[in-house]
Design an enzyme around this catalytic site. Structure first.
Site, PDB file in Angstrom:
ATOM      1  N   HIS A  63       0.836  -1.208   0.000  1.00  0.00           N
ATOM      2  CA  HIS A  63       0.000   0.000   0.000  1.00  0.00           C
ATOM      3  C   HIS A  63       0.868   1.255   0.000  1.00  0.00           C
ATOM      4  O   HIS A  63       2.058   1.210   0.304  1.00  0.00           O
ATOM      5  CB  HIS A  63      -0.973   0.039   1.186  1.00  0.00           C
ATOM      6  N   HIS A  75       3.992   7.166   3.774  1.00  0.00           N
ATOM      7  CA  HIS A  75       4.946   6.067   3.593  1.00  0.00           C
ATOM      8  C   HIS A  75       4.477   5.136   2.489  1.00  0.00           C
ATOM      9  O   HIS A  75       3.335   5.209   2.039  1.00  0.00           O
ATOM     10  CB  HIS A  75       5.176   5.286   4.892  1.00  0.00           C
ATOM     11  N   GLU A 115       7.725   1.103   4.971  1.00  0.00           N
ATOM     12  CA  GLU A 115       7.206   0.059   5.856  1.00  0.00           C
ATOM     13  C   GLU A 115       7.421  -1.278   5.162  1.00  0.00           C
ATOM     14  O   GLU A 115       7.187  -1.386   3.949  1.00  0.00           O
ATOM     15  CB  GLU A 115       5.708   0.289   6.088  1.00  0.00           C
TER      16      GLU A 115
HETATM   17 CO    CO Z   1       1.160   1.329   6.286  1.00  0.00          CO
END
Ligand code: CO
Length: 134
Positions: free
Chosen positions: A7, A79, A130
């Site tokens: 994502h 992020h 991440e």
């Molecule tokens: Co995230």
């Protein structure tokens, strides 16, 4: 080592407005809001055919998103999340390569209930990364 883009996360000052943009204006399907007090955010996922957009709204007084939104009051990309098969092996490789893992390097449970780590933006072209174990 990294796999699919899981994502892209966008911080928003107002989750309802963020949802309205993606659901009403752009016509996307959106998950139910999920409060994650341990991460200081409330999150929804915008479901796209090939990936997801994570909308993050600050939750609580010490939200890590709050400072970001002071600099970007309209919201902004916060992020990117890449999938890895083995988070411990990924961490070992990155640390050996001189990259900084945020916090004490212990994986935390992310929004999907899977272990995640965050990597220092200064080591990744100015982007908070991440890693999620899939
Ligand atoms: Co995230």
């Amino acid at each position: 080592m990294i796999g699919r883009l899981n994502h892209i996360a966008i911080a928003v000052p107002d989750l309802a407005k963020g949802i309205a943009i993606y659901r009403d204006l752009l016509g996307a399907g959106i998950s139910a809001p999920q409060a994650l007090p341990e991460h200081g955010v409330t999150v929804v996922f915008v479901e796209l055919p090939n990936t997801k957009i994570e909308l993050l709204e600050p939750l609580g007084a010490n939200s890590p998103i709050a400072k970001f939104l002071e600099k970007a009051p309209e919201g902004g990309i916060h992020h990117v999340c890449y999938e890895v098969d083995d988070l411990a092996a990924a961490r070992e490789r990155l640390v050996a390569g001189g990259a900084r893992v945020l916090g004490d390097g212990t994986p935390r449970t992310g929004a999907h209930g899977k272990p995640v780590l965050f990597l220092h933006p200064k080591d990744f072209a100015g982007t908070l990364v991440e890693l999620e174990e899939i």
